[in-house]
Design a protein around this motif. Sequence first.
Motif, mmCIF file in Angstrom:
data_model
loop_
_atom_site.group_PDB
_atom_site.id
_atom_site.type_symbol
_atom_site.label_atom_id
_atom_site.label_comp_id
_atom_site.label_asym_id
_atom_site.label_seq_id
_atom_site.Cartn_x
_atom_site.Cartn_y
_atom_site.Cartn_z
ATOM 1 N N VAL D 212 0.848 -1.189 0.000
ATOM 2 C CA VAL D 212 0.000 0.000 0.000
ATOM 3 C C VAL D 212 0.886 1.241 0.000
ATOM 4 O O VAL D 212 1.824 1.324 0.788
ATOM 5 N N VAL D 213 0.575 2.166 -0.897
ATOM 6 C CA VAL D 213 1.302 3.438 -0.916
ATOM 7 C C VAL D 213 0.299 4.541 -0.607
ATOM 8 O O VAL D 213 -0.669 4.734 -1.341
ATOM 9 N N TYR D 247 -3.451 -5.045 -9.148
ATOM 10 C CA TYR D 247 -3.623 -3.847 -8.309
ATOM 11 C C TYR D 247 -5.104 -3.512 -8.238
ATOM 12 O O TYR D 247 -5.889 -3.901 -9.099
ATOM 13 N N GLY D 248 -5.462 -2.783 -7.175
ATOM 14 C CA GLY D 248 -6.880 -2.532 -6.933
ATOM 15 C C GLY D 248 -7.574 -3.869 -6.737
ATOM 16 O O GLY D 248 -7.027 -4.779 -6.111
ATOM 17 N N GLY D 280 -7.681 0.958 -7.178
ATOM 18 C CA GLY D 280 -6.365 0.876 -6.551
ATOM 19 C C GLY D 280 -5.510 2.107 -6.757
ATOM 20 O O GLY D 280 -4.286 2.024 -6.763
ATOM 21 N N GLY D 281 -6.162 3.258 -6.918
ATOM 22 C CA GLY D 281 -5.398 4.513 -6.919
ATOM 23 C C GLY D 281 -4.900 4.985 -8.261
ATOM 24 O O GLY D 281 -4.248 6.024 -8.343
ATOM 25 N N LEU D 282 -5.184 4.242 -9.315
ATOM 26 C CA LEU D 282 -4.657 4.600 -10.636
ATOM 27 C C LEU D 282 -5.766 4.589 -11.683
ATOM 28 O O LEU D 282 -6.600 3.681 -11.690
ATOM 29 N N ASP D 291 -5.286 5.756 -2.277
ATOM 30 C CA ASP D 291 -4.200 4.826 -1.958
ATOM 31 C C ASP D 291 -3.906 3.906 -3.143
ATOM 32 O O ASP D 291 -4.822 3.381 -3.771
ATOM 33 N N LEU D 292 -2.620 3.711 -3.391
ATOM 34 C CA LEU D 292 -2.200 2.760 -4.419
ATOM 35 C C LEU D 292 -2.048 1.404 -3.725
ATOM 36 O O LEU D 292 -1.292 1.281 -2.756
#
Lengths: 359, 359, 359, 359
Positions: D212-213, D247-248, D280-282, D291-292
């Motif tokens: 998690v970023v 991701y996500g 997932g942040g993107l 949040d990524l």
Amino acid sequence: MSNEIGTVLRLTTFGESHGEAMGGVIDGFPARVAVDLERLQEQVSRRRPGQSAVTTQRSEQDRVEILSGIKDGMTLGTPIGFIVRNTDHRSEDYDEMAHVYRPSHADYTYEARYGIRDHRGGGRASARETVSRVVAGALAAQLLERHGVRVVAYSSQIGDVKVEEDYGRLNLNEVYNSDVRCPDGGAAHRMRVAIEQARTERDTLGGIVTCVVTGLPAGVGDPVFGKLQARLAAAMMSIPAAKGFDYGLGFGFADRRGSEVIDEFVMRDGRVRTLTNYSGGLQGGITNGEDLVMRVCFKPIATMPREVRTVDAGGNETVLTTRGRHDVCAVPRAVPVVEAMAALIVLDAMLVAGKIIIE
Amino acid sequence: MSNEIGTVLRLTTFGESHGEAMGGVIDGFPARVAVDLERLQEQVSRRRPGQSAVTTQRSEQDRVEILSGIKDGMTLGTPIGFIVRNTDHRSEDYDEMAHVYRPSHADYTYEARYGIRDHRGGGRASARETVSRVVAGALAAQLLERHGVRVVAYSSQIGDVKVEEDYGRLNLNEVYNSDVRCPDGGAAHRMRVAIEQARTERDTLGGIVTCVVTGLPAGVGDPVFGKLQARLAAAMMSIPAAKGFDYGLGFGFADRRGSEVIDEFVMRDGRVRTLTNYSGGLQGGITNGEDLVMRVCFKPIATMPREVRTVDAGGNETVLTTRGRHDVCAVPRAVPVVEAMAALIVLDAMLVAGKIIIE
Amino acid sequence: MSNEIGTVLRLTTFGESHGEAMGGVIDGFPARVAVDLERLQEQVSRRRPGQSAVTTQRSEQDRVEILSGIKDGMTLGTPIGFIVRNTDHRSEDYDEMAHVYRPSHADYTYEARYGIRDHRGGGRASARETVSRVVAGALAAQLLERHGVRVVAYSSQIGDVKVEEDYGRLNLNEVYNSDVRCPDGGAAHRMRVAIEQARTERDTLGGIVTCVVTGLPAGVGDPVFGKLQARLAAAMMSIPAAKGFDYGLGFGFADRRGSEVIDEFVMRDGRVRTLTNYSGGLQGGITNGEDLVMRVCFKPIATMPREVRTVDAGGNETVLTTRGRHDVCAVPRAVPVVEAMAALIVLDAMLVAGKIIIE
Amino acid sequence: MSNEIGTVLRLTTFGESHGEAMGGVIDGFPARVAVDLERLQEQVSRRRPGQSAVTTQRSEQDRVEILSGIKDGMTLGTPIGFIVRNTDHRSEDYDEMAHVYRPSHADYTYEARYGIRDHRGGGRASARETVSRVVAGALAAQLLERHGVRVVAYSSQIGDVKVEEDYGRLNLNEVYNSDVRCPDGGAAHRMRVAIEQARTERDTLGGIVTCVVTGLPAGVGDPVFGKLQARLAAAMMSIPAAKGFDYGLGFGFADRRGSEVIDEFVMRDGRVRTLTNYSGGLQGGITNGEDLVMRVCFKPIATMPREVRTVDAGGNETVLTTRGRHDVCAVPRAVPVVEAMAALIVLDAMLVAGKIIIE
């Protein structure tokens, strides 16, 4: 990205002049190449200061430590990491320079670029940075040699002393027997005298290094932005103090007629050859099988035991009198560096062109 | 990779001289830059052949078609794709060359590299390839101008006619009012005479282009292999017919004393300046805020209406008499190309150094 | 740099969905490869919308124009430039989107990145961008085929309909005879039903594309950051709407015991083979000669004929009802894109490893 | 090129598992960043084997030696060279492997690629290679932290034990207080039990690391091939034993309806936010300020104390019984490696997007 050069054979270097170590990583070097580490060390030592009266007295040992990529004298295809420790610092010599910009050095420009710099001996801008190039270049040269390609450079001009002979009439095996790296005995003597006189006069000299690559097959190099002369020019102009690059007749082409300098083709021993080699071995960025010949001009060393006007980091004008050990002329020590850069770029181009197949 | 140049601003080009079109992709050009496409077209036209008595009569229109990356006169940050159609082929002029290697051209070396080539007009090795550079360079120049940076080049030598004045004494706005791209009226006249005489004698001329970049801040460029002079040298040496590159005093440094050519620092108007500019605006690969000055030497055009010895693809010696339309001297047409390469490299370096912030 | 992929075989693309044209440059494609431009066009047409009931009705012709690098059906070794014109714009459909950010689309993030965007149809973020990938991939696939390497992808899941058979039991020649790009007739039927039902419900579906590369020699790929799975993952995750990548048993490894999934070696027909292929053809980033098998997961299309909450460029909350033509499920159209990316990356890796020698 | 990752922030690594040293060069790290070398060492130690009952007993000290680029705790903008010596070799453990290919390891594929390999402990393919990544990632993380960006990873699955809670409900500060790197106490306990049981059964386990970023601004990442998920996928899939990336919602998107998983926009505290974060942040490869979140799947370790069928270098079938010290499960030790790769890629993307300005 600026500490990296090459396309499929790639060298990345690191190290400040007075930091812990200089070093580098060579990526893309072919596997299963036998390397002679003693010859490597010898070539590196040729760049080293403190070798003769004509060069500076800093006495680094410059011992190369190979950390990876070579096992039992054979390359593994994995990256070759290496370091050369900095042992002889005397960084107190440089204390004054923490606040004063040396003229015609990179102190002010590094400050403008980064807002910080390692002032000791020029940090990353020091000629000491070139030791990593020589390590990589010496390995490249060993592989080139096995394919019949040889890279030789020499001092062809120091101050106003010029080698008048064409390289074809010189014994290029003699370069490293000469402390000024000049295989023409007469010129070498006059260069030595010129250096000593400049030293006496507390002055410095520039000059020119000529580099010849023999044994190249035709078809090495790439079109457009990857022209071999473009890659070589970048490599040579990245050497500290280099100010000019040309190849073949170079700047001499400016006032020549086309009819005088055309390299006509003939057949010789079943191969396409040129009658003359004004082109310096390249057409359209690609080798034609003739010798590749180029020149790199170096400026006189900017550090000399004289008072020079300058400014300090606070913006005040001041006067700087340089101490520390410095060469009179960078040219002899640049010779192995020019060779190294030529070897790296030529080997890279041969790998790109598929001209080196490790059986 | 060899058709690509630049670090964060990157130009990739394509196109053979007598194929469908020349073109390119500019990646990394900042978003939200207003661009003047008419001025872009005008700059491209300056490179075009057929403009005056001194250049070849091929009459390409060279109309630039922008295909992406610009909308309503504003850049989008996305890649700028463009093409320039090839309209005036007459490729039958080149039929003989399908089997014969033109001396001092890239026919033989392309064949050695690829085992195939588009022989019509030099294919990818043709100077026509530079049209894509001028498109990209003209866009870069527009952005530089908004940041006060200006790139100007001019013919400083054609054959044995040299501009004696320093660039500072010339009116650089006059370059494109001169068909030989020389802002010194007297020299321009003598260049024109020299070109006409060479044409009469069925010969060709070389020369030198000088390029000046003004308005640069200090701190642009990178250390070691990314030195600005290294990037510029590669860019310039990638231009067809370029044989040498130097900057500042360049090859003139070879026989000068260090004490004569050191650029001492002074304070002027609150800024660090140098008293002289032998260094040509760079120290350690990074700008110092003075003018960046460099030279590129071009060889005489290798195609001339004379019989030359050569060989054919079958390995037979033969004689070639060139037909087709060709210039006497590449230098005037190289001027906008040199400007383009300088603009691209300098803008790239400014972007890398974070010196261009689009508000 | 972000519009470029590959190491020695490099594709650079450009084009906004509703701009003049999409296009690209393929650099590093080997010379003297015969290419079949009709088959190229056919593969590109497979990606095209408007082909069947299950895909969108936009009727682009998607005619590929090759501008350079190929002459008389043979590659020259020079860069292959190409364009595909955008002909069916109807950009008025997108007027509302000039000011409103579509949820789960890239409108807001492009605005945050560049401060500007081409809102028409997603601009550069549109799936239309992938047409350039398919052009390049189709050329790569033709060269791979001559070396016995074949790349096939298919829809292995759409919504909750899964292909239960292993790829080895499917007839992969049937993929393009199926409008849902699924070679398993029963599953294909259920996928079609699922798509129609989702359309009726004004909803959209996600799914998975499986891709298989057969005929690879051992020894293709590179260690560390150049692992073939790393290059493939980047290539696949760069496809619009891709959300996951795995290879071999992939995420299925998480709850398996090591002893169950080890690929033991045996000798078969004088070659080293594995008894099982949980690894998906790669060990340490390098092929082992078994089939390379990977999966790419795509999210449901974010545009659907429903009201969704969103905000506008002025920071006001609003509601968006999408118009325009849109697919229910991206998976069938992603199949040729996945194939293209696999072909490009695998060919690049083979060239890097010296496994493709054009005789 | 395969030992290098990054665009403007670039890491090049070297070192074989049982050679002299592991090491790397970080190029493009901004100047004037204060770094805490003790925290760097601490992060590196977290990757180190021999820390607890659940990991292998090899007792490397893994002391990081910084050789350049940092002076007095401050970065210089010059490349940061570093090494970590290999001290505990016991390479005699590996003698058998000189001639036998370990199944599901890279022995055979390296041999196929290079015709030579350092068989001791996997050479360059060893997980020990990741120590250089952790050094570089730890430096990147320190700079990210100053900009409010935090990277945390944890074991979210080991064997069939899964963390059921969403990361938002976990105390991510607890990760390194857990020997299995799991901040959920209950799951951590069950993971430990599972590992011990697998060890007893002479077997090994796979699993998943979630990363998690937090604190990312919107607008980080690049379109098309430079999508942040593409760069992250490549980075993660380059870690030894990684088999999948998403991701996500990732692979969970396959069977979800578009209407269920659309991330609608709302305004919160004057900022554009999404109601959910399935993405997932993107979006389109660029951060949207949420949040990524991503996952990396690791296969069970292929070395286990059992007899396995294999072949030797001479092409004979044989049986291998592994000795040497080995982990049961790579997941806990992969946690800091995943963090390192995420930190490097995210920092690189922030630098590219101009989101990090060192004042």
